[in-house]
Design a protein around this motif. Structure first.
Motif, mmCIF file in Angstrom:
data_model
loop_
_atom_site.group_PDB
_atom_site.id
_atom_site.type_symbol
_atom_site.label_atom_id
_atom_site.label_comp_id
_atom_site.label_asym_id
_atom_site.label_seq_id
_atom_site.Cartn_x
_atom_site.Cartn_y
_atom_site.Cartn_z
ATOM 1 N N TYR A 146 61.749 23.010 102.980
ATOM 2 C CA TYR A 146 62.054 21.586 102.902
ATOM 3 C C TYR A 146 60.786 20.777 103.128
ATOM 4 O O TYR A 146 59.822 21.246 103.737
ATOM 5 C CB TYR A 146 63.135 21.190 103.909
ATOM 6 N N LYS A 147 60.818 19.555 102.614
ATOM 7 C CA LYS A 147 59.700 18.633 102.781
ATOM 8 C C LYS A 147 60.288 17.265 103.098
ATOM 9 O O LYS A 147 61.056 16.713 102.312
ATOM 10 C CB LYS A 147 58.861 18.587 101.506
ATOM 11 N N LEU A 148 59.957 16.740 104.266
ATOM 12 C CA LEU A 148 60.455 15.433 104.681
ATOM 13 C C LEU A 148 59.703 14.327 103.957
ATOM 14 O O LEU A 148 58.537 14.499 103.565
ATOM 15 C CB LEU A 148 60.314 15.265 106.190
ATOM 16 N N ASP A 149 60.358 13.187 103.796
ATOM 17 C CA ASP A 149 59.752 12.029 103.147
ATOM 18 C C ASP A 149 58.461 11.643 103.869
ATOM 19 O O ASP A 149 58.407 11.625 105.101
ATOM 20 C CB ASP A 149 60.745 10.862 103.176
ATOM 21 N N GLY A 150 57.422 11.384 103.109
ATOM 22 C CA GLY A 150 56.152 10.965 103.691
ATOM 23 C C GLY A 150 55.249 12.106 104.113
ATOM 24 O O GLY A 150 54.183 11.874 104.682
ATOM 25 N N THR A 151 55.679 13.355 103.873
ATOM 26 C CA THR A 151 54.837 14.501 104.211
ATOM 27 C C THR A 151 54.539 15.293 102.939
ATOM 28 O O THR A 151 55.234 15.158 101.928
ATOM 29 C CB THR A 151 55.509 15.439 105.235
ATOM 30 N N ASP A 152 53.508 16.113 103.005
ATOM 31 C CA ASP A 152 53.142 16.953 101.864
ATOM 32 C C ASP A 152 53.429 18.426 102.113
ATOM 33 O O ASP A 152 53.295 19.242 101.211
ATOM 34 C CB ASP A 152 51.647 16.796 101.549
ATOM 35 N N ALA A 153 53.818 18.768 103.334
ATOM 36 C CA ALA A 153 53.969 20.172 103.712
ATOM 37 C C ALA A 153 55.396 20.665 103.496
ATOM 38 O O ALA A 153 56.356 20.036 103.939
ATOM 39 C CB ALA A 153 53.586 20.353 105.177
ATOM 40 N N TRP A 154 55.522 21.804 102.821
ATOM 41 C CA TRP A 154 56.800 22.500 102.723
ATOM 42 C C TRP A 154 56.933 23.387 103.954
ATOM 43 O O TRP A 154 55.994 24.092 104.324
ATOM 44 C CB TRP A 154 56.855 23.356 101.461
ATOM 45 N N VAL A 155 58.111 23.354 104.597
ATOM 46 C CA VAL A 155 58.367 24.110 105.820
ATOM 47 C C VAL A 155 59.503 25.088 105.550
ATOM 48 O O VAL A 155 60.534 24.707 104.988
ATOM 49 C CB VAL A 155 58.749 23.161 106.983
ATOM 50 N N LYS A 156 59.329 26.342 105.961
ATOM 51 C CA LYS A 156 60.369 27.352 105.767
ATOM 52 C C LYS A 156 61.443 27.223 106.837
ATOM 53 O O LYS A 156 61.156 26.939 107.996
ATOM 54 C CB LYS A 156 59.765 28.753 105.805
ATOM 55 N N SER A 157 62.694 27.455 106.432
ATOM 56 C CA SER A 157 63.828 27.419 107.349
ATOM 57 C C SER A 157 64.782 28.537 106.953
ATOM 58 O O SER A 157 65.158 28.642 105.781
ATOM 59 C CB SER A 157 64.531 26.058 107.263
ATOM 60 N N GLY A 158 65.151 29.374 107.919
ATOM 61 C CA GLY A 158 66.047 30.491 107.642
ATOM 62 C C GLY A 158 67.243 30.491 108.569
ATOM 63 O O GLY A 158 67.442 29.564 109.368
ATOM 64 N N GLU A 159 68.028 31.528 108.474
ATOM 65 C CA GLU A 159 69.250 31.641 109.259
ATOM 66 C C GLU A 159 68.971 31.415 110.739
ATOM 67 O O GLU A 159 68.058 32.002 111.310
ATOM 68 C CB GLU A 159 69.879 33.019 109.047
ATOM 69 N N GLY A 160 69.743 30.506 111.344
ATOM 70 C CA GLY A 160 69.582 30.167 112.754
ATOM 71 C C GLY A 160 68.648 28.995 112.997
ATOM 72 O O GLY A 160 68.608 28.452 114.095
ATOM 73 N N ASP A 161 67.895 28.585 111.968
ATOM 74 C CA ASP A 161 66.967 27.457 112.110
ATOM 75 C C ASP A 161 67.673 26.137 111.833
ATOM 76 O O ASP A 161 68.665 26.080 111.104
ATOM 77 C CB ASP A 161 65.798 27.580 111.128
#
Length: 105
Positions: free
Chosen positions: A65-80
């Motif tokens: 996912y990437k939040l508005d105003g950011t350039d970084a994609w962040v990984k999120s998996g089960e339990g996150d």
């Protein structure tokens, strides 16, 4: 810890279908009036707008996912979980079915 079951709720029978069926969810209401949704996002890259703040909890699969105003994609998996501010937007990139609970407010 991943949520596996939600007891004592009312479920909206008709699904919310977004993005030509790539995201399908059902609303749930707790006895105290708290509302959440449970759903699945199929492989795609999508942009969601928020009204209220949201917490996305992954209960199966994974995403980036990437939040508005950011350039970084962040990984999120089960339990996150990840938080999205109200009146904002976020992008989500899914390569396998991503099962979630969306906590509003």
């Amino acid at each position: 810890m991943t949520t596996e079951k939600i007891d004592g709720v009312s479920v909206t029978a008709r699904a919310n279908v977004y993005f030509d069926g790539k995201c399908v969810s059902h609303g749930i209401t707790f006895p105290d009036g708290t509302k959440k949704s449970v759903g699945v996002i199929l492989p795609a890259t999508l942009t969601f707008n928020t009204g209220a703040p949201e917490i996305m909890e992954c209960v199966g699969g994974a995403c980036e996912y990437k939040l508005d105003g950011t350039d970084a994609w962040v990984k999120s998996g089960e339990g996150d979980k990840f938080s999205v501010p109200g009146n904002s937007k976020f992008e989500i990139r899914v390569t396998e079915a991503y099962h979630y609970i969306c906590h509003f407010g």
